[in-house]
Each structure stands twice: as structure tokens, then as C-alpha cells.
Design an enzyme around this catalytic site. Structure first.
Site, PDB file in Angstrom:
ATOM      1  N   ASP A  71       0.847  -1.199   0.000  1.00 25.76           N
ATOM      2  CA  ASP A  71       0.000   0.000   0.000  1.00 25.76           C
ATOM      3  C   ASP A  71       0.877   1.242   0.000  1.00 25.76           C
ATOM      4  O   ASP A  71       1.840   1.328   0.751  1.00 25.76           O
ATOM      5  CB  ASP A  71      -0.920   0.033   1.215  1.00 25.76           C
ATOM      6  CG  ASP A  71      -1.999   1.069   1.019  1.00 25.76           C
ATOM      7  OD1 ASP A  71      -2.944   0.811   0.247  1.00 25.76           O
ATOM      8  OD2 ASP A  71      -1.896   2.174   1.608  1.00 25.76           O
TER       9      ASP A  71
HETATM   10  C1  LIG Z   1       3.075   8.525  -5.769  1.00 23.26           C
HETATM   11  C2  LIG Z   1       2.770   7.483  -6.817  1.00 23.26           C
HETATM   12  C3  LIG Z   1       1.799   6.514  -6.607  1.00 23.26           C
HETATM   13  N1  LIG Z   1       1.512   5.583  -7.571  1.00 23.26           N
HETATM   14  C4  LIG Z   1       0.488   4.546  -7.370  1.00 23.26           C
HETATM   15  C5  LIG Z   1       1.016   3.269  -6.704  1.00 23.26           C
HETATM   16  C6  LIG Z   1      -0.260   2.583  -6.300  1.00 23.26           C
HETATM   17  O1  LIG Z   1      -0.708   1.768  -7.397  1.00 23.26           O
HETATM   18  C7  LIG Z   1      -1.241   3.739  -6.091  1.00 23.26           C
HETATM   19  C8  LIG Z   1      -1.660   3.859  -4.645  1.00 23.26           C
HETATM   20  O2  LIG Z   1      -2.746   3.028  -4.398  1.00 23.26           O
HETATM   21  P1  LIG Z   1      -2.681   1.672  -3.565  1.00 23.26           P
HETATM   22  O3  LIG Z   1      -3.958   1.593  -2.790  1.00 23.26           O
HETATM   23  O4  LIG Z   1      -1.392   1.561  -2.821  1.00 23.26           O
HETATM   24  O5  LIG Z   1      -2.647   0.531  -4.682  1.00 23.26           O
HETATM   25  P2  LIG Z   1      -3.676   0.188  -5.854  1.00 23.26           P
HETATM   26  O6  LIG Z   1      -5.096   0.441  -5.413  1.00 23.26           O
HETATM   27  O7  LIG Z   1      -3.213   0.850  -7.112  1.00 23.26           O
HETATM   28  O8  LIG Z   1      -3.449  -1.372  -6.052  1.00 23.26           O
HETATM   29  P3  LIG Z   1      -3.723  -2.579  -5.009  1.00 23.26           P
HETATM   30  O9  LIG Z   1      -4.350  -1.997  -3.759  1.00 23.26           O
HETATM   31  O10 LIG Z   1      -4.647  -3.510  -5.726  1.00 23.26           O
HETATM   32  O11 LIG Z   1      -2.371  -3.164  -4.763  1.00 23.26           O
HETATM   33  O12 LIG Z   1      -0.561   4.926  -6.500  1.00 23.26           O
HETATM   34  C9  LIG Z   1       2.214   5.598  -8.779  1.00 23.26           C
HETATM   35  O13 LIG Z   1       1.958   4.761  -9.659  1.00 23.26           O
HETATM   36  N2  LIG Z   1       3.185   6.548  -9.002  1.00 23.26           N
HETATM   37  C10 LIG Z   1       3.495   7.506  -8.075  1.00 23.26           C
HETATM   38  O14 LIG Z   1       4.401   8.326  -8.332  1.00 23.26           O
END
Ligand SMILES: Cc1cn([C@H]2C[C@H](O)[C@@H](COP(=O)(O)OP(=O)(O)OP(=O)(O)O)O2)c(=O)[nH]c1=O
Length: 192
Positions: A71
């Protein structure tokens, strides 16, 4: 690299790409859990709890031995930023991040079903944003990119030009601190 079955408990294509890039074989089984912070929950406790919940939720309904959950949140001036609710929320987040250093915190957990035990860790990366002009924020939101990203931006995507520098792990910002995850998998005996 591994003969024992690993499951990535995530719907994030970025997490899949990162794990794949380390030469690890795995299957994907997204876990749909409530991601609301508990009242007064510390950011690190929050990401660690959700990471383990995702791993355990996937384990409850998917074949496999090792389950990886993660997360990611953005931490700015005491606020835990998850994904923006709508365009106004994305605009608010990007304005707050503009010109201000903040942290990206990713918690991950590896759950071993056979031993019914998990190892987890939170990794922090400092990110320095330049000052953003309103037109830049508007144009970025119009691309739709911010909506599934914590803090309303993707360092690997359209927001790359907004980032002056980072201090810490790059893959951690994208959603999975690869170096640490691979070491944990190795420690737990998931890799050959
Ligand atoms: C800050 C940042 C976040 N993110 C993304 C990573 C995570 O996918 C998302 C944060 O949400 P999360 O809830 O961590 O993850 P998710 O819902 O995408 O996937 P899952 O819970 O099924 O594992 O933001 C980027 O892709 N690039 C960035 O620079």
C-alpha cells in the site's frame, strides 16, 4: 528465480511490472479491502496494516504459498493522501504538493501461508516537487492520470517533469520497493 508459488495481491499494473522486472514468476490476485485509515492511525501503521490485509485477503481465496501485498500513500504536512476522490480533490492535492518536499511511504507484506506468518516493512522516499502553475495542474488532471495514484501523481508518468529530485528508492514511489521486497522474499525462502 523461484519455484515456489508467489501471488501478488494487487490490481496495480505498476506493481506487476516492477516484480516482473526482478525476474520473479508470480500470479496476480487483487485483494479488494477497505482502505480507510482508522481514527488516529499513524501513516506507517496504516500502510503496514493494509499491506498485510491485502496479502491475507488474497491468501484466503487463491492457491499459492507466498502472498505479497502493498500500500502506497503520500504524506504531506501531516496529511495522508490516498487516491483523489475527484478532479477537485486532485487539484487540492497537487496544489498542496507544489513546491513542497513530501514523502511517499509504501508498506509491503509477504505472507507465508504454510507457516501462517508475515514479514512486513515500510519504506519512505522523499520527493521534491517544483512549484506548479495552475495550467500545469489543469493539463495533468485532464489526462486522467492522477485518479488511480496516491497523491494524484505518477512519477513514472505525466508527473515526471514536476519532480526536481528524490531521496530514496524510486520503485518505492511507483508502488513497490523492489530491493527490499526481493530481500524479504529471499529471507522467507520464497526464492531459489
Ligand atoms: C506517488 C505514486 C503513486 N503511484 C500509485 C502506486 C499505487 O498503485 C497507487 C496507490 O494506491 P494503492 O492503494 O497503494 O494501490 P492500488 O489500489 O493501485 O493497487 P492494489 O491496492 O490492488 O495493490 O498509486 C504511482 O503509480 N506513481 C506515483 O508516483
Amino acid at each position: 528465480m523461484n519455484s515456489r508459488p508467489i501471488v501478488l495481491a494487487s490490481a496495480s499494473p505498476r506493481r506487476s511490472e516492477l516484480l516482473e522486472s526482478a525476474g520473479i514468476t508470480f500470479v496476480v490476485a487483487p485483494a479488494d479491502i477497505d482502505e480507510t485509515p482508522l481514527p488516529g492511525e499513524e501513516p506507517v501503521d496504516h500502510v503496514l496494516r493494509l499491506a498485510e490485509e491485502k496479502a491475507r485477503a488474497a491468501a484466503s481465496r487463491t492457491e499459492g504459498r507466498f502472498f505479497v501485498g502493498a500500500d502506497t500513500i503520500v504524506l504531506c504536512d501531516g496529511e495522508i493522501m490516498g487516491k483523489p476522490k475527484d478532479a477537485a480533490d486532485a487539484d487540492r492535492m497537487l496544489k498542496k504538493l507544489s513546491g513542497v518536499p513530501h514523502e511517499v511511504v509504501t508498506g509491503y507484506a509477504v505472507y507465508d501461508r504454510e507457516r501462517d506468518a508475515a514479514l512486513s516493512q515500510a519504506v519512505r522516499t522523499k520527493v521534491f516537487f517544483k512549484s506548479l502553475r495552475q495550467e500545469e495542474i489543469d493539463a495533468y488532471i485532464a489526462t486522467g492520470c492522477p485518479f488511480d495514484k496516491a497523491g494524484a501523481y505518477a512519477i513514472q508518468g505525466g508527473a515526471a517533469h514536476m519532480v526536481q529530485k528524490i531521496d530514496g528508492s524510486y520503485s518505492n514511489v511507483v508502488g513497490l520497493p523492489l530491493c527490499e521486497v526481493v530481500e524479504t522474499l529471499r529471507t522467507m525462502g520464497a526464492l531459489d
